[in-house]
Design a protein around this motif. Sequence first.
Motif, mmCIF file in Angstrom:
data_model
loop_
_atom_site.group_PDB
_atom_site.id
_atom_site.type_symbol
_atom_site.label_atom_id
_atom_site.label_comp_id
_atom_site.label_asym_id
_atom_site.label_seq_id
_atom_site.Cartn_x
_atom_site.Cartn_y
_atom_site.Cartn_z
ATOM 1 N N LEU A 35 18.244 6.163 -1.419
ATOM 2 C CA LEU A 35 17.343 6.235 -0.275
ATOM 3 C C LEU A 35 17.291 4.902 0.461
ATOM 4 O O LEU A 35 17.311 4.846 1.700
ATOM 5 N N LEU A 36 17.253 3.805 -0.299
ATOM 6 C CA LEU A 36 17.188 2.471 0.295
ATOM 7 C C LEU A 36 18.442 2.170 1.104
ATOM 8 O O LEU A 36 18.377 1.682 2.230
ATOM 9 N N VAL A 37 19.595 2.484 0.538
ATOM 10 C CA VAL A 37 20.861 2.107 1.163
ATOM 11 C C VAL A 37 21.171 2.980 2.380
ATOM 12 O O VAL A 37 21.638 2.477 3.417
ATOM 13 N N LEU A 38 20.900 4.274 2.287
ATOM 14 C CA LEU A 38 21.413 5.211 3.280
ATOM 15 C C LEU A 38 20.391 5.720 4.298
ATOM 16 O O LEU A 38 20.772 6.093 5.401
ATOM 17 N N VAL A 39 19.117 5.763 3.936
ATOM 18 C CA VAL A 39 18.212 6.597 4.723
ATOM 19 C C VAL A 39 16.975 5.874 5.242
ATOM 20 O O VAL A 39 16.562 6.098 6.388
ATOM 21 N N TRP B 150 0.835 -1.202 0.000
ATOM 22 C CA TRP B 150 0.000 0.000 0.000
ATOM 23 C C TRP B 150 0.870 1.252 0.000
ATOM 24 O O TRP B 150 0.604 2.219 -0.722
ATOM 25 N N ASN B 151 1.903 1.230 0.815
ATOM 26 C CA ASN B 151 2.755 2.412 0.925
ATOM 27 C C ASN B 151 3.510 2.661 -0.380
ATOM 28 O O ASN B 151 3.648 3.806 -0.826
ATOM 29 N N ALA B 152 4.016 1.599 -1.003
ATOM 30 C CA ALA B 152 4.733 1.759 -2.267
ATOM 31 C C ALA B 152 3.815 2.293 -3.356
ATOM 32 O O ALA B 152 4.215 3.138 -4.165
ATOM 33 N N SER B 153 2.581 1.797 -3.399
ATOM 34 C CA SER B 153 1.629 2.317 -4.381
ATOM 35 C C SER B 153 1.336 3.790 -4.123
ATOM 36 O O SER B 153 1.240 4.595 -5.057
ATOM 37 N N ALA B 154 1.194 4.149 -2.847
ATOM 38 C CA ALA B 154 0.946 5.553 -2.516
ATOM 39 C C ALA B 154 2.144 6.421 -2.856
ATOM 40 O O ALA B 154 1.994 7.542 -3.357
ATOM 41 N N PRO C 155 14.004 10.189 -15.824
ATOM 42 C CA PRO C 155 13.431 8.988 -15.189
ATOM 43 C C PRO C 155 14.482 8.080 -14.575
ATOM 44 O O PRO C 155 14.213 7.428 -13.551
ATOM 45 N N VAL C 156 15.678 8.025 -15.182
ATOM 46 C CA VAL C 156 16.742 7.209 -14.583
ATOM 47 C C VAL C 156 17.115 7.756 -13.208
ATOM 48 O O VAL C 156 17.230 7.017 -12.225
ATOM 49 N N GLY C 157 17.276 9.078 -13.138
ATOM 50 C CA GLY C 157 17.652 9.684 -11.864
ATOM 51 C C GLY C 157 16.558 9.600 -10.826
ATOM 52 O O GLY C 157 16.815 9.313 -9.651
ATOM 53 N N TRP C 158 15.316 9.840 -11.243
ATOM 54 C CA TRP C 158 14.212 9.792 -10.292
ATOM 55 C C TRP C 158 13.987 8.386 -9.749
ATOM 56 O O TRP C 158 13.565 8.221 -8.609
ATOM 57 N N THR C 159 14.271 7.373 -10.563
ATOM 58 C CA THR C 159 14.163 5.996 -10.064
ATOM 59 C C THR C 159 15.393 5.616 -9.263
ATOM 60 O O THR C 159 15.291 5.037 -8.178
ATOM 61 N N GLY C 160 16.574 5.952 -9.796
ATOM 62 C CA GLY C 160 17.815 5.608 -9.103
ATOM 63 C C GLY C 160 17.946 6.274 -7.752
ATOM 64 O O GLY C 160 18.638 5.759 -6.859
ATOM 65 N N GLY C 161 17.287 7.420 -7.573
ATOM 66 C CA GLY C 161 17.346 8.078 -6.282
ATOM 67 C C GLY C 161 16.829 7.206 -5.159
ATOM 68 O O GLY C 161 17.269 7.333 -4.000
ATOM 69 N N THR D 105 9.284 -1.503 1.344
ATOM 70 C CA THR D 105 8.539 -0.484 0.599
ATOM 71 C C THR D 105 9.385 0.104 -0.516
ATOM 72 O O THR D 105 8.924 0.284 -1.647
ATOM 73 N N THR D 106 10.645 0.424 -0.213
ATOM 74 C CA THR D 106 11.522 1.030 -1.217
ATOM 75 C C THR D 106 11.759 0.089 -2.387
ATOM 76 O O THR D 106 11.799 0.517 -3.549
ATOM 77 N N LEU D 107 11.926 -1.201 -2.124
ATOM 78 C CA LEU D 107 12.133 -2.166 -3.201
ATOM 79 C C LEU D 107 10.910 -2.244 -4.115
ATOM 80 O O LEU D 107 11.039 -2.290 -5.343
ATOM 81 N N VAL D 108 9.722 -2.246 -3.524
ATOM 82 C CA VAL D 108 8.507 -2.278 -4.341
ATOM 83 C C VAL D 108 8.377 -0.990 -5.149
ATOM 84 O O VAL D 108 7.978 -1.010 -6.320
ATOM 85 N N VAL D 109 8.739 0.136 -4.551
ATOM 86 C CA VAL D 109 8.687 1.414 -5.271
ATOM 87 C C VAL D 109 9.571 1.373 -6.517
ATOM 88 O O VAL D 109 9.184 1.841 -7.591
#
Length: 576
Positions: free
Chosen positions: A88-92, A45-49, A78-84, A339-343
Motif C-alpha cells: 500500500l505504501l509503495v503503490l497506492v 492520529w490517523n495511524a492510530s485510527a 499477521p505477516v500478510g496483514w502487516t506486509g500488505g 501515516t502508512t509508516l506509523v501503521v
Amino acid sequence: MSTAVELGAVLVVVLAAILIGSFGLRLSRTTSDFYVASRTVSPLWNASAIGGEYLSAASFLGIAGLILAYGADMLWLPVGWTGGYLVLLVLVSAPLRRSGAYTLPDFAEARLESMAVRRMASVLVVLIGWLYLMPQFQSAGMVLRTATGAPAWAGGVIVAVVVAVNVLSGGMRSITFVQAFQYWLKLTALAVPVVFLLFAWHGDGRPGLGRDAPPAFTDPVTVGVGTDVTVRVDEPVRVTVTGRVDGRELDRAAVTLQPGRHEITHDTTIAFPAGARVPHVENLPVLDDHQWLLPLNGREHPLYATYSLILATFLGTMGLPHVLVRFYTNPDGRAARRTTLVVLALLGAFYLLPGIYGALGRLYTPELLMTGRTDAVVLTLPARLVGGTAGELLSALVTAGAFAAFLSTSSGLAVSVAGVIGQDIMRGGVQSFRVATLLAVAVPLALSLGARTLAVADVVGLAFAVAASSFCPLLVLGIWWRRLTTTGAMAGLLAGGGLAGAAGIAVVTVGPYSGWTGALLAQPAAWTVPISFTVMIVVSLLTPGRVPRGVARTMVRLHAPEALDVDRGDWRPRST
C-alpha cells in the motif's frame, strides 16, 4: 463476581466509545466532515485510527484461535496483514490521496470516467463491507456469551447499536477519535495479561510444546459444549455425560466414547479423566506438537492454501474500503506515506502477542479444540492460568479489548459502506449518509444472526480475497497504467470480484467443502487475482478506443507532487 466485572468492562468500553464519539458531533457540520474529516487528520492520529479499525476480531481473537488449532501456518496471517501495508505504501497511498476522491467508487469514476464502473465498484464495496461486518457481530455475541452467559445475539446487537450511534453522530471525524482510543486499548488489553500469563506459565513448571502425542487433558476436566458439534475420538475414553450424545439423553451417566465420530448436542457437559486425549471437532486437524510447530501440516493441500493466503493478505489490504478511506483524510500525499509508516510500527507491535496466546492455549485450554470455540482462547486463558481476583480483572481487560476490536472495525466498515450507499443510491449529503448508515449496519447484523458461525479469521480472509481480486487490480493498473480502459476495468472487476465473491458466499452459506474443492473455495485468491489482472490487461489491449479522454490530466493529478500546486479539490461524481 467474574460475570459482573466483565460486564462492567463491556459497559465502560461502550460508554467510552459513545462519549468520545459525541465529541466529534460538535466538530462535524459539513459533508466533508462526515466523509473524510475535512482532510485534516494528522499521521499519528490517523495511524492510530487505522490500527484501531484494522485490528478486528480476526486479529484480536481469530489469529490466536487459528494458531491454537493449526499451528505455525497461521503466523502468515499477521505477516500478510502487516506486509500488505508495504504494498500500500509503495503503490497506492500517496496517489490515492492526491486523487481527491471520497470513496473507492469516486476514484473508479474519476479515473475511468464511467458510471458503469462506479456502480460495479459500489456493489463490491458493499459486498466486502458486509462480509467483513458479519463476523464482527458474530464474535461480539460469542464474547458476551462467554463473559456473561447472555444470548448469542445480544453482543452483535449491542455493537451494531453503538456503531450506528457513533457514525450517525459525527461520521468520519467522530470515529477517528474513537478508533484511535480503541487501538491503544486493544494493545493494552493483550499486552498486560500476556505478562501475567508468561509469569504464571513459568511458575507452573509445566513443560513446553515438545510432546509426540496430540493434546491431552493434564487434569480431570468438565467440558461444556455450547453449540451442536461433531467430534472425532481417537481412542476409547470413559466419561460422565449430562446432556445428549449420539442421540441419547443422559443424566450424569458414565459412558465409554469409542473411536470414531460422535454428535454432541448444545448445553451438554462431559467430564474427562486426567490423561484423556482431547476429542477434536471434525473439521480441525489432530496434530502432535512436532506437527503443530512445523508449517504445511494443518490443512488439506497446505502449500496451495498457504500461498493463496499470502496473496490475499498482501494484496487485499489495498482493496479494503474501510482502510483506503482513511488515506482520504490526510492533508496531502506526504502525510499519507507517513501515516502508512506509523501503521507498520503499530501493527508490528500488536501482532507480536496473539501467537503467545495460541501457544499457551494449546497447553492450558485444549478443550477448545473439542468445542470448536478456538476464538475464545484469548478470553479463557487469564482466568485459567492466573485465577482469583487478578484473573478476573485480566479477563475483564481482555473482554474490554475484544469489544473495542468489534466497535472500531465495525465503525470503519459502516462509514465506508454508508458512504457508498449514501452517494450512489441516495442523493448524497449528511441526511443520506445517516440513513445509509442504518442500512450498512442492519443488513450484516441480520445475516450474522441467521448464518452459521465460522472461524472469524476465515471469514475475514474471504473478504481479503474479494478485495485482492477486485480493487487491487483496479488501483494498481488505474494508478500506474494509462492504457487501462473502461471495458477492461469492468471486465476485470466482474471476473475477479465476482468469482471470489461467489466462492466466499458458497463457503459461508453451504460449506465447508473437502478436497481440492474446499481448498480452492476457502482460499480463492491464488486463482482469482491472476484472472482479474489478466482480464483487465487483455480486454484493455483489445479495446484501445475505450481509454478515458481525460487520462493524461488524471495521471498528472495522481503523480505530480503537491508542490506543483495541481488542482486537487474534492472530486465529485457527475451523478451528484
